[in-house]
Design a protein around this motif. Structure first.
Motif, PDB file in Angstrom:
ATOM      1  N   SER A 144      -4.302  -6.223  -1.717  1.00  0.00           N
ATOM      2  CA  SER A 144      -3.116  -5.291  -0.811  1.00  0.00           C
ATOM      3  C   SER A 144      -3.436  -6.635   0.660  1.00  0.00           C
ATOM      4  O   SER A 144      -4.499  -7.026   0.986  1.00  0.00           O
ATOM      5  CB  SER A 144      -4.547  -4.726  -0.823  1.00  0.00           C
TER       6      SER A 144
ATOM      7  N   GLN B 182      -0.555   4.371  -2.210  1.00  0.00           N
ATOM      8  CA  GLN B 182      -1.976   4.387  -1.808  1.00  0.00           C
ATOM      9  C   GLN B 182      -1.134   6.607  -0.434  1.00  0.00           C
ATOM     10  O   GLN B 182      -1.459   7.075  -0.815  1.00  0.00           O
ATOM     11  CB  GLN B 182      -2.548   3.279  -1.205  1.00  0.00           C
TER      12      GLN B 182
ATOM     13  N   ASP C 169      -4.315   7.485  -6.610  1.00  0.00           N
ATOM     14  CA  ASP C 169      -5.571   7.253  -6.875  1.00  0.00           C
ATOM     15  C   ASP C 169      -5.528   5.686  -7.745  1.00  0.00           C
ATOM     16  O   ASP C 169      -6.786   4.528  -6.760  1.00  0.00           O
ATOM     17  CB  ASP C 169      -6.228   8.089  -7.345  1.00  0.00           C
TER      18      ASP C 169
ATOM     19  N   GLY D 230       0.823  -1.057  -0.420  1.00  0.00           N
ATOM     20  CA  GLY D 230      -0.041  -0.025  -0.382  1.00  0.00           C
ATOM     21  C   GLY D 230       0.607   1.559   0.392  1.00  0.00           C
ATOM     22  O   GLY D 230       0.245   2.353   0.371  1.00  0.00           O
TER      23      GLY D 230
END
Length: 290
Positions: free
Chosen positions: A143, A130, A135, A127
């Motif tokens: 994930s 992010q 986006d 992650g």
């Protein structure tokens, strides 16, 4: 263009390395002239943020010494069977990683990619993109920040935002309550594609991959920047080569295995953060503003 290969300190302050300035110049030209940039990122992208390198058993054991004492390898732990047979062992490993990834700050190279308006394909489950503000991230292996049922009882996938797993640092086993499926109340697991995994729910990943495919078809003059993707699990390399097949506009950044096939692309024997810092200095202002 002259060959300006020299030996000098690289931008991350690591050991001296030979930098191929001609290749850097060519890569910067490709990025500056591109209508769009696709990043294909492997595990090497996170290493410069301080995340552990699981390359080989010894790399894994350096990051997790208790598993060396137990004689457990990464491929053995990353097996969904443990969530059924020994859930405390399974959640000890993934719960520790979830906490680590939450605490890790993405390195400066992520901001460079954002300034180029890059889209992302990655095999990483951490992650980091992010967290760096991206986006549109296609996570081909899922994930760790999402959960699903172990069974699974449904195709439901939900955020792991409120999950906190206590882990005994000596045994690396989870202690206390384990995450539960919000549908059936049974055990939950990370929404990650593991080894020999027939229970993974691919919905969120597949939707992001479909969106990425549609985006690729809508752009021209695409340059593909592959970062930290090795040959052991070639998912990211295959995607990068497929996406750049028509143009040959591939930039492969890898400190160990940077070679490109048939000369179709630019090879940079560098780490991700060092390469991105160098390319940021060389790209045009128009590209830097996205």
């Amino acid at each position: 263009m002259t060959d300006r290969s020299t030996t000098e300190q690289n931008p991350t302050g690591q050991d001296h390395a030979a930098l191929d300035h001609a290749a850097l110049d060519r890569a910067a030209e490709l990025i500056s002239g591109a209508q769009a940039v696709l990043v294909c990122a492997g595990a090497g992208m996170g290493v410069d943020s301080g995340l552990p390198d699981f390359r080989g058993d010894h790399g894994f054991w350096r990051a997790y010494p208790p598993y060396e004492r137990l004689g457990l390898r990464f491929a053995e732990l990353a097996d969904p069977v443990h969530f059924v047979d020994d859930p405390e062992l399974a959640w000890g490993f993934y719960g520790h990683r979830l906490d680590l990834y939450r605490r890790t700050e993405p390195h400066a190279g992520f901001a460079v990619l954002r300034s180029w308006g890059a889209r992302v394909f990655t095999s990483n489950v951490d992650g980091q993109f992010q967290r760096a503000g991206f986006d549109h991230v296609a996570e081909v292996h899922g994930s760790i920040h999402r959960l699903q049922c172990v069974e699974p009882c449904t195709d439901d996938v939900w955020p792991a935002d409120d999950v906190l797993v206590q882990v005994d640092p000596e045994t690396m086993r989870a202690v206390g309550p384990l995450p539960a499926c919000r549908a059936c109340g049974g055990l939950a697991r990370p929404n990650i594609l593991m080894f020999g995994d027939w229970s993974w729910v691919p919905g969120p990943s597949q939707r992001a991959l479909d969106e990425l495919t549609a985006w690729r078809r809508s752009v021209r003059d695409l340059v593909v920047l592959e970062l930290g993707a090795g040959v052991a699990v070639p998912t990211v390399r295959r995607q990068a080569e497929l996406a750049s097949a028509a143009s040959g506009a591939l930039i492969r950044v890898n400190p160990r295995e940077p070679e490109v096939r048939h000369g179709r692309g630019v090879s940079l024997r560098m780490g991700a953060a060092a390469a991105l810092a160098a390319l940021d200095r060389l790209t045009t202002p128009a590209r830097r503003t996205g």
